[in-house]
Design a protein around this motif. Sequence first.
Motif, PDB file in Angstrom:
ATOM      1  N   ALA A   1       0.570  -0.838  -0.270  1.00  0.00           N
ATOM      2  CA  ALA A   1      -0.332   0.409  -0.258  1.00  0.00           C
ATOM      3  C   ALA A   1       0.782   1.475  -0.096  1.00  0.00           C
ATOM      4  N   HIS A   2       2.290   1.270   0.934  1.00  0.00           N
ATOM      5  CA  HIS A   2       2.909   2.345   0.757  1.00  0.00           C
ATOM      6  C   HIS A   2       3.054   3.133  -0.635  1.00  0.00           C
ATOM      7  N   ILE A   3       3.341   2.203  -1.475  1.00  0.00           N
ATOM      8  CA  ILE A   3       3.901   2.498  -3.242  1.00  0.00           C
ATOM      9  C   ILE A   3       2.943   3.489  -3.832  1.00  0.00           C
ATOM     10  N   TYR A   4       1.703   2.628  -4.060  1.00  0.00           N
ATOM     11  CA  TYR A   4       0.624   3.581  -3.783  1.00  0.00           C
ATOM     12  C   TYR A   4      -0.326   4.250  -3.707  1.00  0.00           C
ATOM     13  N   THR A   5       0.001   4.397  -2.069  1.00  0.00           N
ATOM     14  CA  THR A   5      -0.165   5.454  -1.426  1.00  0.00           C
ATOM     15  C   THR A   5       0.699   6.984  -1.928  1.00  0.00           C
ATOM     16  N   ILE A   6       2.086   6.859  -2.027  1.00  0.00           N
ATOM     17  CA  ILE A   6       2.607   7.811  -2.340  1.00  0.00           C
ATOM     18  C   ILE A   6       2.684   8.360  -4.090  1.00  0.00           C
ATOM     19  N   LEU A   7       1.949   7.520  -4.455  1.00  0.00           N
ATOM     20  CA  LEU A   7       1.257   7.762  -6.004  1.00  0.00           C
ATOM     21  C   LEU A   7       0.029   8.365  -6.125  1.00  0.00           C
ATOM     22  N   ILE A   8      -0.399   8.064  -5.580  1.00  0.00           N
ATOM     23  CA  ILE A   8      -1.492   9.089  -5.033  1.00  0.00           C
ATOM     24  C   ILE A   8      -1.432  10.074  -4.681  1.00  0.00           C
ATOM     25  N   ASN A   9      -0.315   9.887  -3.531  1.00  0.00           N
ATOM     26  CA  ASN A   9      -0.084  11.410  -3.069  1.00  0.00           C
ATOM     27  C   ASN A   9       0.188  12.406  -4.122  1.00  0.00           C
ATOM     28  N   CYS A  10       0.885  11.842  -4.797  1.00  0.00           N
ATOM     29  CA  CYS A  10       1.207  12.622  -5.810  1.00  0.00           C
ATOM     30  C   CYS A  10       0.262  13.068  -6.952  1.00  0.00           C
ATOM     31  N   PHE A  11      -0.561  12.607  -7.469  1.00  0.00           N
ATOM     32  CA  PHE A  11      -1.861  12.906  -7.666  1.00  0.00           C
ATOM     33  C   PHE A  11      -3.016  13.846  -7.396  1.00  0.00           C
ATOM     34  N   CYS A  12      -2.619  13.599  -5.845  1.00  0.00           N
ATOM     35  CA  CYS A  12      -3.456  14.804  -4.737  1.00  0.00           C
ATOM     36  C   CYS A  12      -3.086  16.144  -5.019  1.00  0.00           C
ATOM     37  N   HIS A  13      -1.759  16.285  -5.061  1.00  0.00           N
ATOM     38  CA  HIS A  13      -1.033  18.184  -4.667  1.00  0.00           C
ATOM     39  C   HIS A  13      -0.757  18.505  -5.973  1.00  0.00           C
ATOM     40  N   LEU A  14      -2.050  17.383  -7.417  1.00  0.00           N
ATOM     41  CA  LEU A  14      -1.392  18.025  -8.623  1.00  0.00           C
ATOM     42  C   LEU A  14      -3.100  18.361  -8.468  1.00  0.00           C
ATOM     43  N   LYS A  15      -3.845  18.158  -8.160  1.00  0.00           N
ATOM     44  CA  LYS A  15      -5.258  18.546  -7.611  1.00  0.00           C
ATOM     45  C   LYS A  15      -5.970  17.563  -8.654  1.00  0.00           C
ATOM     46  N   GLN A  16      -5.155  16.043  -9.215  1.00  0.00           N
ATOM     47  CA  GLN A  16      -5.686  14.926  -9.856  1.00  0.00           C
ATOM     48  C   GLN A  16      -6.413  14.087  -9.001  1.00  0.00           C
ATOM     49  N   THR A  17      -7.363  14.213  -7.738  1.00  0.00           N
ATOM     50  CA  THR A  17      -7.804  13.044  -7.138  1.00  0.00           C
ATOM     51  C   THR A  17      -8.272  12.330  -7.687  1.00  0.00           C
ATOM     52  N   ALA A  18      -9.374  12.585  -9.319  1.00  0.00           N
ATOM     53  CA  ALA A  18      -9.574  11.365 -10.007  1.00  0.00           C
ATOM     54  C   ALA A  18      -9.075  10.300 -10.371  1.00  0.00           C
ATOM     55  N   LEU A  19      -7.654  10.901 -10.645  1.00  0.00           N
ATOM     56  CA  LEU A  19      -5.896   9.527 -10.774  1.00  0.00           C
ATOM     57  C   LEU A  19      -5.850   9.203  -9.472  1.00  0.00           C
ATOM     58  N   GLY A  20      -6.005  10.234  -8.747  1.00  0.00           N
ATOM     59  CA  GLY A  20      -5.691   9.041  -7.231  1.00  0.00           C
ATOM     60  C   GLY A  20      -6.549   7.830  -6.950  1.00  0.00           C
ATOM     61  N   PHE A  21      -8.048   8.180  -7.299  1.00  0.00           N
ATOM     62  CA  PHE A  21      -9.071   7.119  -6.953  1.00  0.00           C
ATOM     63  C   PHE A  21      -8.947   5.882  -7.991  1.00  0.00           C
ATOM     64  N   SER A  22      -7.769   6.252  -9.308  1.00  0.00           N
ATOM     65  CA  SER A  22      -8.075   5.572  -9.914  1.00  0.00           C
ATOM     66  C   SER A  22      -7.010   4.610 -10.363  1.00  0.00           C
ATOM     67  N   VAL A  23      -5.815   5.547  -9.318  1.00  0.00           N
ATOM     68  CA  VAL A  23      -4.737   4.276  -8.484  1.00  0.00           C
ATOM     69  C   VAL A  23      -4.982   3.454  -7.272  1.00  0.00           C
ATOM     70  N   LEU A  24      -6.744   3.643  -6.680  1.00  0.00           N
ATOM     71  CA  LEU A  24      -7.125   3.091  -5.477  1.00  0.00           C
ATOM     72  C   LEU A  24      -7.757   1.798  -6.209  1.00  0.00           C
ATOM     73  N   ALA A  25      -8.387   2.232  -7.196  1.00  0.00           N
ATOM     74  CA  ALA A  25      -9.085   1.340  -8.609  1.00  0.00           C
ATOM     75  C   ALA A  25      -8.266   0.156  -8.351  1.00  0.00           C
ATOM     76  N   THR A  26      -6.840   0.054  -9.529  1.00  0.00           N
ATOM     77  CA  THR A  26      -5.955  -0.662  -9.605  1.00  0.00           C
ATOM     78  C   THR A  26      -5.533  -1.248  -8.624  1.00  0.00           C
ATOM     79  N   MET A  27      -5.660  -0.759  -7.052  1.00  0.00           N
ATOM     80  CA  MET A  27      -4.884  -1.525  -5.955  1.00  0.00           C
ATOM     81  C   MET A  27      -5.370  -2.197  -6.039  1.00  0.00           C
ATOM     82  N   LEU A  28      -7.317  -2.193  -5.440  1.00  0.00           N
ATOM     83  CA  LEU A  28      -8.150  -3.439  -5.429  1.00  0.00           C
ATOM     84  C   LEU A  28      -7.949  -4.272  -6.814  1.00  0.00           C
ATOM     85  N   LYS A  29      -8.153  -4.238  -7.183  1.00  0.00           N
ATOM     86  CA  LYS A  29      -7.685  -5.597  -8.843  1.00  0.00           C
ATOM     87  C   LYS A  29      -6.679  -6.479  -8.335  1.00  0.00           C
ATOM     88  N   LEU A  30      -5.273  -5.895  -7.887  1.00  0.00           N
ATOM     89  CA  LEU A  30      -4.182  -6.068  -8.243  1.00  0.00           C
ATOM     90  C   LEU A  30      -4.648  -7.527  -7.135  1.00  0.00           C
TER      91      LEU A  30
END
Length: 280
Positions: A1-30
Motif C-alpha cells: 500500500a505504501h508505494i501506491y499511497t505515494i503515487l496517490i499523494n502525488c496526484f492529489c497534490h497535482l489536484k488530480q484526485t480522480a487519478l488518485g482514485f484510479s490508482v485505488l481501483a488498480t490496487m483493488l484489482k491487484l
Amino acid sequence: AHIYTILINCFCHLKQTALGFSVLATMLKLGEEPDTVTLTTLVNGLCVEGKVEDAHKLFVEMAAMGYQPNNFTYGAIINGLCKRAKPDAAIACLREMEAACLELNSIHYSTIIDCLCKVGLVNDALKLCSEMTSKGIKMDTITYNILIDGLCLSGREREVGFLLEQMMRSEIYPNQYTFTVIVNAYCKDGRTEEVERVINSMVQRGLEPNIVTYNSLIDGYVLKNQMGKAQEVFHLMIEKSCSPNVITYSSLIHGYCKVKMIKEALSLFKEMVNAGLRPN
RNA sequence: CUGCGAAGCACA
C-alpha cells in the motif's frame, strides 16, 4: 500500500484526485489492500480540490468499512473546511474529535486559528489559542506566524511585538515565514523604510530572505510607485541566486504599467517568457 | 534507531 499511497499523494497534490482514485481501483484489482493512510490521502486530495462534501462522504465510508479516521484524517477534513472559510464546521469537527477521544494537536488548532484570522475573527482565534494552551498543547512557530499575520491583516500590528516577546520567552523561534509576514505587513502599510531593519535581524539569525520576502518588498515599492527601488530589489534577488517567478514579474509589470512605462513593462514580459515562465 | 506513504503558516 505504501508505494501506491505515494503515487496517490502525488496526484492529489497535482489536484488530480480522480487519478488518485484510479490508482485505488488498480490496487483493488491487484488485490492490494489500501490502509488508513491511503484513504486519508484521498480524503485530503478531495479537500485540497475544495470538494469537502465528497471528502466527508469518503470519511464516513472508510469508518463504516473499519478504517478508523485518525488525527490525520480529521486534520485533512478540518483543513478542507477552513480553506472553504467554514470555521464553525471546522470547530464542530474539533469537538467531534474530543468526543471520540482523539488527541488534538497544534495542527488541528492552528488550521482553525488561521481560518478565523483570515475571515477577520482574530479575537476568536486568540480564544482558541488560550484553549489549546490550557489543554497543554504548545503553540509552535506556525501558530505564531498565523497570529502575527492575522493581527497585521486586522490592523492590530501594535500587538505583534508582544507576541514576538512571548514567542522568544517560550523558546519558539521565528523562521523565514515569520520575518516575511512582518516584511509584508510593513510593505502593505507603505513602511518600506522599516523593512531593512527587519531583514537585518532576519539575517542576523541566520535566516536568508527568500523569494516571497523579495516579492513582498518589490510589491511594497510598486505600491508607492518607486520603480527604481523595486528594480534594485529585483537585481539584488538575482544576485543572490534567487530566481524571480511569475509573481515577481507580475508585480513589476503592474508597477511599470501604473507609472505608464509601458516599454519597460513589455520588456519584462518578454524577459519572463524567455526565462521559461508561463504568463498566467 | 533514523529517514519524504497522509493533515496547518507568508507574496502579484
